[in-house]
Design a protein around this motif. Structure first.
Motif, PDB file in Angstrom:
ATOM      1  N   LYS A 174       0.799  -1.177  -0.022  1.00 34.64           N
ATOM      2  CA  LYS A 174      -0.017  -0.139   0.003  1.00 34.64           C
ATOM      3  C   LYS A 174       0.972   1.266   0.015  1.00 34.64           C
ATOM      4  N   PHE A 175       2.047   1.322   0.801  1.00 29.61           N
ATOM      5  CA  PHE A 175       3.039   2.424   0.785  1.00 29.61           C
ATOM      6  C   PHE A 175       3.477   2.695  -0.718  1.00 29.61           C
ATOM      7  N   THR A 176       3.933   1.621  -1.276  1.00 25.87           N
ATOM      8  CA  THR A 176       4.572   1.548  -2.675  1.00 25.87           C
ATOM      9  C   THR A 176       3.709   2.065  -3.605  1.00 25.87           C
ATOM     10  N   LEU A 177       2.491   1.557  -3.719  1.00 26.39           N
ATOM     11  CA  LEU A 177       1.418   1.832  -4.659  1.00 26.39           C
ATOM     12  C   LEU A 177       0.692   3.082  -4.645  1.00 26.39           C
ATOM     13  N   SER A 178       0.712   3.694  -3.506  1.00 26.99           N
ATOM     14  CA  SER A 178      -0.043   4.841  -3.091  1.00 26.99           C
ATOM     15  C   SER A 178       0.653   6.078  -4.362  1.00 26.99           C
ATOM     16  N   ASP A 179       1.693   5.679  -4.938  1.00 31.71           N
ATOM     17  CA  ASP A 179       2.320   6.794  -5.660  1.00 31.71           C
ATOM     18  C   ASP A 179       2.882   6.206  -6.990  1.00 31.71           C
ATOM     19  N   VAL A 180       2.218   5.303  -7.474  1.00 33.58           N
ATOM     20  CA  VAL A 180       2.477   4.596  -8.521  1.00 33.58           C
ATOM     21  C   VAL A 180       1.740   4.937  -9.747  1.00 33.58           C
ATOM     22  N   ASP A 181       2.156   5.045 -11.037  1.00 33.27           N
ATOM     23  CA  ASP A 181       1.420   5.311 -12.204  1.00 33.27           C
ATOM     24  C   ASP A 181       0.267   4.489 -12.622  1.00 33.27           C
ATOM     25  N   HIS A 182       0.776   3.341 -12.843  1.00 33.57           N
ATOM     26  CA  HIS A 182      -0.152   2.074 -13.127  1.00 33.57           C
ATOM     27  C   HIS A 182       0.372   0.692 -12.663  1.00 33.57           C
ATOM     28  N   VAL A 183      -0.461  -0.165 -12.271  1.00 29.33           N
ATOM     29  CA  VAL A 183      -0.283  -1.527 -11.823  1.00 29.33           C
ATOM     30  C   VAL A 183      -0.719  -2.749 -13.028  1.00 29.33           C
ATOM     31  N   ILE A 184       0.081  -3.643 -13.108  1.00 31.30           N
ATOM     32  CA  ILE A 184      -0.404  -4.732 -13.876  1.00 31.30           C
ATOM     33  C   ILE A 184      -0.358  -6.081 -13.111  1.00 31.30           C
ATOM     34  N   CYS A 185      -1.392  -6.761 -13.415  1.00 29.27           N
ATOM     35  CA  CYS A 185      -1.687  -8.101 -12.662  1.00 29.27           C
ATOM     36  C   CYS A 185      -1.724  -9.325 -13.843  1.00 29.27           C
ATOM     37  N   VAL A 186      -1.130 -10.335 -13.598  1.00 21.02           N
ATOM     38  CA  VAL A 186      -1.096 -11.263 -14.500  1.00 21.02           C
ATOM     39  C   VAL A 186      -2.445 -12.242 -14.809  1.00 21.02           C
ATOM     40  N   SER A 187      -3.492 -12.158 -13.799  1.00 20.00           N
ATOM     41  CA  SER A 187      -4.803 -12.708 -13.894  1.00 20.00           C
ATOM     42  C   SER A 187      -5.699 -11.866 -12.937  1.00 20.00           C
ATOM     43  N   HIS A 188      -6.898 -12.133 -13.530  1.00 21.56           N
ATOM     44  CA  HIS A 188      -8.060 -11.322 -13.173  1.00 21.56           C
ATOM     45  C   HIS A 188      -8.422 -11.448 -11.658  1.00 21.56           C
ATOM     46  N   THR A 189      -7.882 -12.658 -10.901  1.00 17.78           N
ATOM     47  CA  THR A 189      -7.786 -13.328  -9.721  1.00 17.78           C
ATOM     48  C   THR A 189      -6.851 -12.277  -8.843  1.00 17.78           C
ATOM     49  N   CYS A 190      -5.596 -12.353  -9.549  1.00 15.71           N
ATOM     50  CA  CYS A 190      -4.498 -11.550  -9.333  1.00 15.71           C
ATOM     51  C   CYS A 190      -4.819 -10.029  -9.020  1.00 15.71           C
ATOM     52  N   LYS A 191      -5.676  -9.522  -9.978  1.00 16.81           N
ATOM     53  CA  LYS A 191      -5.953  -8.201  -9.909  1.00 16.81           C
ATOM     54  C   LYS A 191      -6.920  -7.978  -8.874  1.00 16.81           C
ATOM     55  N   GLU A 192      -8.087  -8.588  -8.562  1.00 16.21           N
ATOM     56  CA  GLU A 192      -8.861  -8.517  -7.312  1.00 16.21           C
ATOM     57  C   GLU A 192      -8.049  -8.531  -6.169  1.00 16.21           C
ATOM     58  N   ASN A 193      -7.106  -9.462  -5.941  1.00 14.21           N
ATOM     59  CA  ASN A 193      -6.270  -9.492  -4.715  1.00 14.21           C
ATOM     60  C   ASN A 193      -5.581  -8.276  -4.427  1.00 14.21           C
ATOM     61  N   THR A 194      -4.820  -7.807  -5.538  1.00 13.18           N
ATOM     62  CA  THR A 194      -4.075  -6.564  -5.467  1.00 13.18           C
ATOM     63  C   THR A 194      -4.785  -5.236  -5.161  1.00 13.18           C
ATOM     64  N   VAL A 195      -5.882  -5.329  -5.791  1.00 14.93           N
ATOM     65  CA  VAL A 195      -6.736  -3.945  -5.578  1.00 14.93           C
ATOM     66  C   VAL A 195      -7.368  -3.856  -4.182  1.00 14.93           C
ATOM     67  N   LEU A 196      -7.566  -5.163  -3.583  1.00 15.12           N
ATOM     68  CA  LEU A 196      -7.999  -5.246  -2.120  1.00 15.12           C
ATOM     69  C   LEU A 196      -6.652  -4.940  -1.354  1.00 15.12           C
ATOM     70  N   ARG A 197      -5.750  -5.631  -1.324  1.00 15.25           N
ATOM     71  CA  ARG A 197      -4.513  -5.418  -0.500  1.00 15.25           C
ATOM     72  C   ARG A 197      -4.083  -3.816  -0.452  1.00 15.25           C
ATOM     73  N   ALA A 198      -3.844  -3.368  -1.853  1.00 15.84           N
ATOM     74  CA  ALA A 198      -3.469  -1.837  -1.680  1.00 15.84           C
ATOM     75  C   ALA A 198      -4.374  -0.679  -1.729  1.00 15.84           C
ATOM     76  N   SER A 199      -5.638  -1.133  -1.724  1.00 17.30           N
ATOM     77  CA  SER A 199      -6.615  -0.070  -1.697  1.00 17.30           C
ATOM     78  C   SER A 199      -6.620   0.670  -3.038  1.00 17.30           C
ATOM     79  N   LEU A 200      -6.596   0.227  -4.177  1.00 15.89           N
ATOM     80  CA  LEU A 200      -6.492   0.937  -5.566  1.00 15.89           C
ATOM     81  C   LEU A 200      -7.767   0.975  -6.133  1.00 15.89           C
ATOM     82  N   ASP A 201      -7.700   1.842  -6.909  1.00 18.76           N
ATOM     83  CA  ASP A 201      -9.089   2.121  -8.112  1.00 18.76           C
ATOM     84  C   ASP A 201      -8.644   1.233  -9.022  1.00 18.76           C
ATOM     85  N   PRO A 202      -9.740   0.148  -9.198  1.00 20.98           N
ATOM     86  CA  PRO A 202      -9.363  -0.933 -10.214  1.00 20.98           C
ATOM     87  C   PRO A 202      -9.246  -0.496 -11.613  1.00 20.98           C
TER      88      PRO A 202
END
Length: 512
Positions: A142-170
């Motif tokens: 969450k610290f690192t991704l608070s100021d990142v430009d974009h995030v890539i995930c390798v699967s849709h399940t991974c995207k859901e997991n990352t969005v929840l873990r880092a409180s990201l906008d999908p």
């Protein structure tokens, strides 16, 4: 437009693994498309300093202490001077970090934002929310991704997991799967190109597969790091039961890890030395030679974001038995896989069903290779990643890169976690970090302030004018960027032709 890109992660060759292969293959394809790519990773035994790999890929091996599973000890600030030197030398514009547990990845993204560079993060793993290790990892993410430009995930399940873990906008998270070089994972008997399976896996027009006689030996292959999360305990419990139920079955296991001793003890306890072969660690280029010896690939993983190895196994013509966890159900169609729950009884039952189907000739495994070749391509992965770079650099219009944001979306750039091009202003960065928690937010802001002061100190006492710029690797003669892009343009509906024209214009301006 071409970019100068730094791929940053603790995970890279010679360490084997899916993340390592992903970084190498993606970097090679981006170089083919005219970009400049360098790798920043830690030093390995016998591999330090700067190395050049195929296609002019330059690797910086930073001499940091490795503490666990090839991950370096977090240095926070001491990495900054070396990182800044590399970034300036190579004239890097985009920093792309990989892997949630990589210290080099997290530190590179933070330092890059301090230096005013665009950043991208690719997540390759799934993590929980309850145990202490996951809680700490998620807070760091969450610290690192608070100021990142974009995030890539390798699967849709991974995207859901990352969005929840880092409180990201999908909207600021894209899904770009892994791929394989199908030509490197060919079955022993390669079918002709006109024998691909029908597009509909449930079609009745299915070629007949070769039957395996009741006395013919079926070989089950396992290629995995022998760790708990890879399901090694399940494998140890299931092997004796599978072999007891099926006398004409044997196992070939390649891999290393802390669970290897438990596996060896199981073999000795059940006297299975003649039916279970342990090959030890296998280099990535040796995996195909191991897989083609088998008929079934067993993958009992407990958690998996994608599972590149099962795509490699299917490409080699193996029927895959795997657990229905994480992003694995997204990887291959149902006629290539036999799914099981991550339980001992279900794995034994699923393996038994796979053996029965192969003996009955119901699985045309000899046709898997051509279909996998159509499913996955590193060229496609590179094109989609390049589109992410265009989006965060402003080459693509905001509404096109973030569809559905509508009017007023530009105002989102100052909001933590919202989709949009992030501002480099220190006060805006501090606002984003401050929202990470009552106490953690203040700690994160302090870290960013110290990082910024260190950057100012380095700019004054180690000015950029004293850092020599590295010469770019010369382009190949005979098949330059124009030819590479033109070939890719045929696959991508003319994208290559547009890029080739831009390249010629740049050459004319430079020569003029």
């Amino acid at each position: 437009m071409p970019y100068n890109i730094a791929m940053c992660s603790d995970c890279f060759f010679p360490q084997p693994g899916g993340v390592e292969s992903h970084i190498y293959q993606l970097s090679s394809k981006l170089i083919d498309r005219g970009h400049k790519v360098v790798i920043i990773t830690h030093a390995y035994d016998g591999r330090t300093g700067v190395r050049y790999l195929t296609n002019g890929l330059k690797v910086y091996h930073v001499p940091f202490l490795v503490i666990y599973r090839e991950t370096t000890f977090p240095t926070v600030f001491s990495f900054f001077p070396i990182f800044r030197n590399i970034i300036i030398r190579e004239q890097i514009e985009i920093v792309h970090g990989h892997a949630s547990l990589s210290s080099i990845c997290h530190e590179s993204i933070i330092h890059a934002r301090t230096m005013g560079l665009r950043t991208v993060f690719t997540d390759h793993s799934l993590f929980g929310f309850a145990d202490a290790a996951s809680i700490l990892t998620n807070k760091l993410l969450k610290f690192t991704l608070s100021d990142v430009d974009h995030v890539i995930c390798v699967s849709h399940t991974c995207k859901e997991n990352t969005v929840l873990r880092a409180s990201l906008d999908p909207l600021m998270v894209s899904v770009i799967p892994n791929a394989v070089v199908a030509e490197n994972f060919r079955p022993l008997i390669l079918p002709s190109d006109d024998t691909a399976l029908p597009a509909d896996p449930h079609s009745r027009v299915t070629p007949a597969a070769r039957r395996l006689g009741p006395n013919e030996t079926i070989t089950i292959v396992v290629v995995s790091r022998l760790f708990y999360n890879k399901g090694t305990d399940l494998l140890i419990a299931a092997i004796p039961r599978i072999l007891a139920s099926h006398p004409n079955v044997r196992f070939i296991i390649a891999g290393s890890g802390p669970k290897a001793i438990d596996l060896e003890q199981m073999i000795e306890r059940n006297v299975l030395q003649d039916r279970v072969s342990l090959l030890g660690p296998a280099r990535h280029e040796e995996v195909r030679d191991v897989m083609v010896q088998g008929h079934i690939y067993l993958h009992p993983s407990l958690t998996e974001a994608f599972g590149t190895v099962i795509v490699e196994a299917a490409s080699c013509g193996l029927y895959v038995v795997c657990t229905r966890v994480g992003g694995i159900p997204e990887v291959l169609p149902g006629h290539m896989t036999e799914f099981a729950k991550p339980e001992e009884d279900d794995i034994v039952a699923a393996t038994g069903r796979a053996i029965s189907k192969l003996r009955a000739g119901r699985i045309p495994t000899e046709l898997f290779h051509n279909q996998v070749k159509q499913f996955y391509s590193w060229t496609d992965v590179a094109q989609r990643t390049e589109r992410v770079y265009d989006g965060i650099s402003g080459v693509l219009p905001h509404d096109e890169f973030y569809p559905g944001t509508g009017a007023g979306a530009a105002g989102w750039s100052a909001t933590r976690g919202r989709a949009g091009v992030q501002s480099f202003a220190l006060i805006e960065r501090l606002k984003r970090y401050y929202g990470c928690g009552i106490w953690a937010g203040k700690l994160f802001c302090l870290c960013v302030l110290i990082d910024y002061l260190l950057f100012v100190f380095l700019e004054v006492f180690a000015p950029r004018s004293r850092i020599d710029l590295a010469r770019n690797w010369p382009k190949k003669e005979g098949k330059g960027l124009d030819e590479v892009d033109a070939g890719m343009g045929k696959e991508s509906g003319g994208i290559g032709r547009k890029r080739s024209a831009r390249h010629r214009d740049r050459e004319k301006r430079r020569d003029g």
